[in-house]
Write a protein that holds these residues in place. Sequence first.
Motif, short mmCIF file in Angstrom:
data_model
loop_
_atom_site.label_atom_id
_atom_site.label_comp_id
_atom_site.label_asym_id
_atom_site.label_seq_id
_atom_site.Cartn_x
_atom_site.Cartn_y
_atom_site.Cartn_z
N ASP A 1 -4.48 -0.93 2.66
CA ASP A 1 -3.17 -1.51 2.38
C ASP A 1 -3.28 -2.59 1.29
OD1 ASP A 1 -0.34 -2.04 3.24
OD2 ASP A 1 -1.21 -4.02 3.57
N ALA B 1 -1.34 -5.07 0.28
CA ALA B 1 -1.01 -6.46 0.62
C ALA B 1 -2.19 -7.11 1.35
CB ALA B 1 0.24 -6.49 1.49
N LEU B 2 -2.84 -6.33 2.22
CA LEU B 2 -4.00 -6.87 2.93
C LEU B 2 -5.17 -7.13 1.98
CD1 LEU B 2 -3.94 -4.87 6.27
CD2 LEU B 2 -4.07 -7.34 6.03
N LEU C 1 -4.50 -10.24 0.17
CA LEU C 1 -4.69 -11.39 1.05
C LEU C 1 -6.17 -11.74 1.15
CD1 LEU C 1 -2.93 -13.19 2.89
CD2 LEU C 1 -3.76 -11.80 4.77
N TRP D 1 -8.26 -15.10 -0.18
CA TRP D 1 -9.16 -15.93 0.64
C TRP D 1 -10.56 -15.98 0.05
CZ3 TRP D 1 -7.75 -13.04 5.78
CH2 TRP D 1 -6.50 -13.46 6.21
N TYR E 1 -14.44 -6.37 7.77
CA TYR E 1 -13.24 -6.75 8.52
C TYR E 1 -11.98 -6.02 8.07
CZ TYR E 1 -16.20 -10.38 10.39
OH TYR E 1 -17.20 -11.05 11.00
N LEU E 2 -12.04 -5.38 6.89
CA LEU E 2 -10.84 -4.67 6.45
C LEU E 2 -11.09 -3.18 6.20
CD1 LEU E 2 -7.90 -4.78 5.74
CD2 LEU E 2 -8.50 -5.47 3.42
N PHE F 1 -4.96 2.71 18.62
CA PHE F 1 -3.73 2.52 19.39
C PHE F 1 -2.57 2.04 18.54
CE2 PHE F 1 -6.38 -1.22 19.40
CZ PHE F 1 -5.50 -2.21 19.01
N TRP F 2 -2.85 1.52 17.35
CA TRP F 2 -1.78 0.92 16.55
C TRP F 2 -1.00 1.93 15.73
CZ3 TRP F 2 -6.94 0.36 15.42
CH2 TRP F 2 -7.36 0.85 14.20
N SER G 1 5.36 -8.85 2.52
CA SER G 1 4.74 -8.09 3.59
C SER G 1 3.90 -9.04 4.44
CB SER G 1 3.85 -7.01 2.98
OG SER G 1 2.71 -6.82 3.78
N ALA H 1 1.33 -8.53 6.04
CA ALA H 1 -0.10 -8.27 5.85
C ALA H 1 -0.93 -8.70 7.06
CB ALA H 1 -0.60 -8.94 4.57
N LEU H 2 -0.63 -8.10 8.21
CA LEU H 2 -1.39 -8.40 9.42
C LEU H 2 -2.37 -7.27 9.69
CD1 LEU H 2 1.70 -9.52 11.50
CD2 LEU H 2 -0.04 -11.01 10.48
N LEU H 3 -3.48 -7.58 10.34
CA LEU H 3 -4.44 -6.54 10.70
C LEU H 3 -3.94 -5.87 11.99
CD1 LEU H 3 -7.70 -8.53 9.96
CD2 LEU H 3 -6.70 -6.71 8.58
N PRO H 4 -3.57 -4.60 11.94
CA PRO H 4 -2.90 -3.98 13.08
C PRO H 4 -3.79 -3.84 14.32
CG PRO H 4 -3.33 -2.34 11.37
CD PRO H 4 -3.68 -3.68 10.79
N TRP H 5 -5.10 -3.88 14.12
CA TRP H 5 -6.00 -3.68 15.26
C TRP H 5 -6.36 -4.98 15.95
CZ3 TRP H 5 -6.99 -1.99 10.27
CH2 TRP H 5 -7.77 -2.84 9.49
N ILE I 1 -9.45 -14.60 12.77
CA ILE I 1 -10.30 -13.88 11.81
C ILE I 1 -10.59 -14.73 10.57
CG2 ILE I 1 -8.42 -12.71 10.58
CD1 ILE I 1 -11.11 -10.48 11.32
N TYR J 1 -0.07 -7.27 20.00
CA TYR J 1 -0.47 -6.65 18.74
C TYR J 1 0.71 -6.66 17.78
CZ TYR J 1 -4.86 -5.28 20.80
OH TYR J 1 -6.11 -5.32 21.36
N PHE K 1 2.19 -4.52 15.95
CA PHE K 1 3.21 -3.46 15.97
C PHE K 1 4.20 -3.63 17.11
CE2 PHE K 1 -0.25 -1.78 18.50
CZ PHE K 1 0.38 -1.12 19.55
N ARG L 1 -0.71 -18.23 10.12
CA ARG L 1 -2.02 -18.03 9.47
C ARG L 1 -2.13 -18.90 8.21
NH1 ARG L 1 -2.89 -11.98 8.02
NH2 ARG L 1 -1.20 -12.56 6.63
#
Lengths: 256, 257
Positions: free
Chosen positions: A148, A150-151, A154, A158, A168-169, A248-249, B85, B87-91, B100, B131, B133, B147
């Motif tokens: 993604d 945007a991630l 981000l 950092w 981690y990503l 699960f997400w 966005s 921009a969160l980590l979904p897991w 994190i 979570y 979602f 954050r």
Amino acid sequence: MKPHTPDSSARAALIIVLVFVLLWEGGVRLFSVPVYLLPAPSTILLTLAQNASMYAQATLLTVGEALAGLLLGVLAGVIIAVLLTLVPHIEAGVMSLAIMIKSTPLVAIAPLLTLWLGFGVLPKIIITALLTFFPVLVNVISGLQRVDGALLDLFRSWRASRWKLFLYLRLPSAVPYIFAALKISAPLAITGAVVAEWTGASGGLGRVMWLAYANLNLPYLFAPIVILAAIGISLYRLLAHAERRLVFWLPSSTVE
Amino acid sequence: MDLTVSCLSHVYPGRKTRPALEAVDFTVPSGQFVALVGPSGCGKSTLLRLIASLIQPTAGRIEIDGGLTPSQAAAAQHIAWMSQSPALLPWLTARDNIAILRRVLPEGTRLRLSPDEALSMVGLEAAAEAYPFTLSGGMQQRLALARLLTLDSSLWLMDEPFAALDELTRERLSQDLLELWQPLRPTVLWVTHNIYEALRLANRVLVFTPQPGRIAADIDVPLPYPREEADPAFQQVLLQVRQALSLNRNQYEAAHA
Ligand SMILES: Nc1ncnc2c1ncn2[C@@H]1O[C@H](COP(=O)(O)OP(=O)(O)OP(=O)(O)O)[C@@H](O)[C@H]1O
Ligand SMILES: [Mg+2]
């Protein structure tokens, strides 16, 4: 209309299989199809029951080879994908090599490996690994690289190191893709092991099928097909279950 | 933390004929809340990405905190960047999405808050184990804000952070943001399309021209908080911003007719 739940679709699948088997049985009986052309399901099940321990032994060997090869293929695929992501400029070279391996027909490699390595399990494991590694490689590369945006921004804002970005990503983002690959590779592993045994082996379902074919003993040939189908379905369902727990997400991508 | 942008231009590769930003100059003193408004495509996001050193400018200089380059300032964790966005980590759970930072940021980086403190500042303490979602859009953006608050940074670059939310949620969130901003007093660059939002929050509004982006107007907002839209002084600044925006739209249309 009834809601579409996993339960109701499993029931629907069962009914479809049952109808298919009944039609087959009825057709064979109605037209008195000779057993050397197409055995009835009941004949196949009887053969299976009468030779249960022989089939069990062969199944164990074949499944063992398939799983060992799958494990090897998946490990190789994941490790190479990770290397290619961390060291991007070798990607073109390694990918053409992988495509070369992928494009070589299995029926050409299998007898060669048997010739070089004998009738043991090793050539079967290698063939299965070769067959299963490519889907894993391609999918995991996509997963690691299609992160993604945007991630990614981000993490870059950092000043995350390349390694932390990966850990981690990229890696967690690739997990759904690993499952997509496994759902392709797991059935391939079974096919790979059986075809490898067919070209020369001292045991396993492929060997049993080859012997049955040579003697035109069709019930003996069909019984392993039933076993293989059952294994294929179980493996797929196991993977789907693991996927739902681990990824699960995301909405479930698996038809059950 | 003060910020000086001098003669900054940016041209994206392959778009030589249409610069995104052209010769932008401005100075922001420490602790100012600056709203950036301008037509779509005028380079506001580009400006923020340049300051965050996510991209490198083709010409010009950016100085942060009296002489640091953006990449030095970012390396010192002075800059926090947030976009539309979440921009969160979904897991990861809400709490872990903040925790994190400890792992991802370079060793020894100072953080202002613990994850739980940050969650309670944005009113998400009850959602710590949830979570992303399972959270609403507004809650997700709050989490992203928590954050950002965790970082010990004094320059916040916020690119339409609440633009994807409905009007009501957006108003509440920007009000909350203002309350979080006041005691900390970081320097804020806030991109928005909503002039009312700009005037409820900012000390100053920079109006940009259509692409290539230049500064069309630099308008002070000398009003105390909380601001009332009915206040004649508010209406007056609003008119000023409106005029600057339509003025440069007219100029643009004239130039491209
Ligand atoms: N990665 C990119 N590559 C090429 N061109 C880009 C890229 N990003 C933006 N642009 C172009 O640069 C110009 C400015 O874009 P930018 O995103 O900074 O505008 P903006 O002011 O943030 O617009 P909006 O208000 O719609 O968000 C636009 O013409 C856009 O098409
Ligand atoms: Mg933008």
